[in-house]
Design an enzyme around this catalytic site. Structure first.
Site, PDB file in Angstrom:
ATOM      1  N   ASN A  33     -21.642   2.768   2.558  1.00 42.34           N
ATOM      2  CA  ASN A  33     -20.778   3.912   2.289  1.00 42.34           C
ATOM      3  C   ASN A  33     -21.506   5.184   2.720  1.00 42.34           C
ATOM      4  OD1 ASN A  33     -18.112   4.554   0.750  1.00 42.34           O
ATOM      5  ND2 ASN A  33     -19.542   6.118   0.031  1.00 42.34           N
ATOM      6  N   SER A 129      -2.204  -4.988   4.250  1.00 45.68           N
ATOM      7  CA  SER A 129      -1.102  -4.690   3.336  1.00 45.68           C
ATOM      8  C   SER A 129      -1.279  -5.438   2.026  1.00 45.68           C
ATOM      9  CB  SER A 129       0.235  -5.091   3.982  1.00 45.68           C
ATOM     10  OG  SER A 129       1.311  -4.795   3.119  1.00 45.68           O
ATOM     11  N   LYS A 183       1.729  -2.711  11.493  1.00 49.81           N
ATOM     12  CA  LYS A 183       1.546  -2.125  10.153  1.00 49.81           C
ATOM     13  C   LYS A 183       2.377  -0.858  10.000  1.00 49.81           C
ATOM     14  CE  LYS A 183      -0.403  -1.813   6.061  1.00 49.81           C
ATOM     15  NZ  LYS A 183      -0.289  -0.456   5.583  1.00 49.81           N
ATOM     16  N   HIS A 186       5.928  -1.936   9.477  1.00 51.62           N
ATOM     17  CA  HIS A 186       5.962  -2.520   8.130  1.00 51.62           C
ATOM     18  C   HIS A 186       6.084  -1.409   7.079  1.00 51.62           C
ATOM     19  CE1 HIS A 186       4.246  -4.886   4.674  1.00 51.62           C
ATOM     20  NE2 HIS A 186       3.645  -3.753   4.422  1.00 51.62           N
ATOM     21  N   ASN A 187       5.253  -0.373   7.196  1.00 46.58           N
ATOM     22  CA  ASN A 187       5.308   0.738   6.249  1.00 46.58           C
ATOM     23  C   ASN A 187       6.610   1.520   6.386  1.00 46.58           C
ATOM     24  OD1 ASN A 187       2.725  -0.061   5.620  1.00 46.58           O
ATOM     25  ND2 ASN A 187       1.859   1.993   5.687  1.00 46.58           N
ATOM     26  N   GLU A 190       9.244  -0.149   4.541  1.00 48.57           N
ATOM     27  CA  GLU A 190       9.038   0.080   3.104  1.00 48.57           C
ATOM     28  C   GLU A 190       9.549   1.465   2.694  1.00 48.57           C
ATOM     29  OE1 GLU A 190       5.645  -1.504   0.213  1.00 48.57           O
ATOM     30  OE2 GLU A 190       4.922   0.070   1.548  1.00 48.57           O
ATOM     31  N   LYS A 260       1.792   9.716   4.051  1.00 48.39           N
ATOM     32  CA  LYS A 260       0.545   9.663   4.809  1.00 48.39           C
ATOM     33  C   LYS A 260       0.774   9.600   6.308  1.00 48.39           C
ATOM     34  CE  LYS A 260      -2.193   7.593   1.111  1.00 48.39           C
ATOM     35  NZ  LYS A 260      -3.031   6.435   0.713  1.00 48.39           N
TER      36      LYS A 260
END
Length: 319
Positions: A33, A129, A183, A186-187, A190, A260
């Protein structure tokens, strides 16, 4: 000594859970990190008693990886991804693999794939996801990029993915930015699903004047039909949920929603490709409107739950 099967950069909750998921399936993960104190904290707490190893620098992280080196990032989309890639390039060798598991714009993934291929490094942009629980116990994974990388990450990705009737919710979806494109769509879908749920809630609350528990029961009943889904299920739970004062929590939450970018990108791509996705477009616009409003304005004719007789669905259909 090289011992780790894969490294993961980014120890927010999603990253931590994905590391623990990989560990559960027998893979040794090297965790890193940017704020290195978080590595020590993770090893001393959430990852205590596991095979997870830590690193306090990218150099140390790379030195602990088996070849070909596999480095996965779960960091904020955009500049942070490019910054880490630029720091990793001098440390890696041809045939090593960089995986971006964030919600990056698919054109960025296409660019990164091409740039890294010219240097001999294999790039994968993968949709992830399922949220925090999915990352911990089985996400849906959508990897795409340089196909030469797939044989080297397939055992890890298909092991940690959710399983449906013995089949992993993970397969190679295509080259360059294909993983993040899937993705994104996919979002976007949603977004549309959530907009439909919000509009159903609006009609129940402000037109039919239903109480919270009544609405929750309706969603529970819907979830026993062809509408059975995770979103319908959790909507029922949210409607029933009570705060510490025993009052329903949902009416206390401000009527605004952020975004986002993936829904917006889906709508933009639809315009570019000439594909009508009007529901997704309207869902994005609804979020734009909600973020602009300090107070929700409801037309008087639909805001009379407490001052007029409740109308039945059959009466509503006659208007």
């Amino acid at each position: 000594m090289a011992q780790a099967d894969i490294a993961l950069i980014g120890l927010a909750v999603m990253g931590q859970n994905l590391v623990l998921n990989m560990n559960d399936h027998g893979f040794v993960v090297c965790a890193f990190n940017r704020t290195v104190s978080k590595v020590d904290s993770f090893l001393a707490n959430e990852a205590k008693g596991t095979q997870v190893v830590g690193a306090h620098s990218l150099q140390e992280m790379v030195s602990k990886l088996k070849k070909p080196r596999r480095v996965m990032m779960l960091v904020k989309a955009g500049q942070a991804v490019d910054d880490f890639i630029n720091q990793l390039i001098p440390l890696l060798e041809p045939g090593d693999i960089i995986i971006d598991g964030g919600n990056s714009e698919y054109r960025d993934s296409t660019r990164r794939c091409k740039d890294l291929k010219a240097r001999g490094i294999l790039f994968v942009g993968s949709g992830v996801s399922g949220g925090e629980d999915g990352a911990r116990y089985g996400p849906s994974l959508m990897p795409g990029g340089d196909p030469a990388a797939w044989p080297h990450i397939k055992p890890i990705f298909q092991s940690i993915a959710a399983q449906v009737e013995g089949e992993p919710c993970c397969d190679w979806v295509g080259e360059e930015g294909a993983g993040h494109f899937v993705k994104m769509v996919h979002n976007g879908i949603e977004y549309g699903d959530m907009q439909l749920i919000c509009e159903a809630y609006h009609l129940m609350k402000d037109v039919l004047c239903m109480e919270q528990d009544e609405m929750a029961k309706a969603f529970e009943d819907w979830n026993k039909t062809e509408l059975d889904s995770f979103l319908i299920e959790i909507t029922a739970d949210i409607l029933k949920f009570r705060d510490t004062d025993s009052k329903h929590l949902l009416p206390k939450i401000r009527d605004t929603a952020g975004q986002k970018g993936t829904g917006k990108w889906t709508a933009i791509s639809a315009l570019e490709f000439g594909i009508p996705v009007t529901l997704i477009g309207e869902a994005v616009f609804a979020r734009c409107l909600s973020s602009l409003k300090e107070e929700r304005i409801v037309h008087p004719s639909t805001n009379s739950c407490h001052s007029s007789r409740r109308r039945t669905p059959s009466e509503l259909r006659t208007h």
